[in-house]
Motif scaffolding. Structure first.
Motif, PDB file in Angstrom:
ATOM      1  N   SER A  26      51.691  59.052 137.502  1.00 27.38           N
ATOM      2  CA  SER A  26      51.098  59.553 136.266  1.00 27.38           C
ATOM      3  C   SER A  26      52.161  60.132 135.338  1.00 27.38           C
ATOM      4  O   SER A  26      52.191  59.818 134.137  1.00 27.38           O
ATOM      5  CB  SER A  26      50.054  60.617 136.607  1.00 27.38           C
ATOM      6  OG  SER A  26      49.424  61.071 135.441  1.00 27.38           O
ATOM      7  N   ASP A  30      53.252  58.601 131.636  1.00 30.30           N
ATOM      8  CA  ASP A  30      53.187  59.461 130.453  1.00 30.30           C
ATOM      9  C   ASP A  30      54.556  59.599 129.791  1.00 30.30           C
ATOM     10  O   ASP A  30      54.674  59.488 128.567  1.00 30.30           O
ATOM     11  CB  ASP A  30      52.644  60.844 130.815  1.00 30.30           C
ATOM     12  CG  ASP A  30      51.158  60.842 131.107  1.00 30.30           C
ATOM     13  OD1 ASP A  30      50.446  59.926 130.656  1.00 30.30           O
ATOM     14  OD2 ASP A  30      50.704  61.778 131.812  1.00 30.30           O
ATOM     15  N   THR A  34      55.597  58.025 126.111  1.00 31.88           N
ATOM     16  CA  THR A  34      56.045  58.958 125.075  1.00 31.88           C
ATOM     17  C   THR A  34      57.329  58.422 124.449  1.00 31.88           C
ATOM     18  O   THR A  34      57.485  58.431 123.220  1.00 31.88           O
ATOM     19  CB  THR A  34      56.278  60.364 125.665  1.00 31.88           C
ATOM     20  OG1 THR A  34      55.016  60.869 126.116  1.00 31.88           O
ATOM     21  CG2 THR A  34      56.874  61.313 124.632  1.00 31.88           C
ATOM     22  N   GLU A  55      44.683  56.622 125.081  1.00 33.28           N
ATOM     23  CA  GLU A  55      44.216  57.203 126.344  1.00 33.28           C
ATOM     24  C   GLU A  55      43.712  56.119 127.305  1.00 33.28           C
ATOM     25  O   GLU A  55      44.119  56.100 128.472  1.00 33.28           O
ATOM     26  CB  GLU A  55      43.139  58.268 126.096  1.00 33.28           C
ATOM     27  CG  GLU A  55      42.841  59.102 127.324  1.00 33.28           C
ATOM     28  CD  GLU A  55      44.071  59.807 127.907  1.00 33.28           C
ATOM     29  OE1 GLU A  55      44.137  59.920 129.153  1.00 33.28           O
ATOM     30  OE2 GLU A  55      44.970  60.235 127.151  1.00 33.28           O
ATOM     31  N   LEU A  58      46.769  54.281 128.659  1.00 33.89           N
ATOM     32  CA  LEU A  58      47.512  55.048 129.663  1.00 33.89           C
ATOM     33  C   LEU A  58      46.781  55.056 131.003  1.00 33.89           C
ATOM     34  O   LEU A  58      47.407  54.932 132.061  1.00 33.89           O
ATOM     35  CB  LEU A  58      47.770  56.468 129.175  1.00 33.89           C
ATOM     36  CG  LEU A  58      48.719  56.586 127.985  1.00 33.89           C
ATOM     37  CD1 LEU A  58      48.782  58.021 127.491  1.00 33.89           C
ATOM     38  CD2 LEU A  58      50.105  56.063 128.327  1.00 33.89           C
TER      39      LEU A  58
END
Length: 145
Positions: A26, A30, A34, A55, A58
């Motif tokens: 995770s 993320d 980014t 969202e 991801l």
């Protein structure tokens, strides 16, 4: 226990020894996205396709990487058709994607083995996608179309 179950369990044991777990996956996803979103070259390409659906994207990418790293079996997507729709992506974009992926792992991987594990799989994925998106057998044979 079947051969497949034994293989899956051995794979998970190896991932755990490298420090790979669902929390790491995770954080990796993320951190990587980014970097992608902040990249002046890749950010606009992803934003154009994903729009305001980051969202769900991801979540899907975390399922994808958990399925690869932990053999969870939870990812049921088909990456190739989704990538074939990307007409403004070039081979050079894959090199940038891999660079950002490597930078992210360099910053957060729990072990050198975890970094190598994910880098190896990312390169295989990039090769597969590039083959599907850009392979031209006539070019390979030196034939003019």
């Amino acid at each position: 226990m079947s051969f497949a179950e034994v293989h899956r369990e051995n794979y998970r044991r190896q991932a755990k020894a490298y420090g790979i777990d669902a929390d790491f996956v995770s954080a990796m996803v993320d951190g990587f996205y980014t970097k992608v979103r902040n990249d002046p070259e890749l950010g606009p390409i992803f934003d154009q396709v994903i729009e305001d659906q980051w969202e769900p994207h991801l979540i899907k990418m975390k399922q994808f990487w958990r399925a690869i790293a932990l053999k969870t079996g939870e990812y049921e997507g088909r990456p190739m058709p989704a990538h074939l729709k990307l007409k403004n992506v070039t081979k050079a974009h894959f090199a940038k994607w891999l660079q950002l992926f490597d930078e992210n792992l360099e910053e957060i991987a729990p072990s050198p083995e975890a970094k190598a594990f994910f880098n190896d799989r990312a390169r295989n994925i990039a090769r597969s996608l590039m083959m599907g998106m850009f392979y031209d057998p006539d070019e390979e044979l030196g034939v003019q179309a």
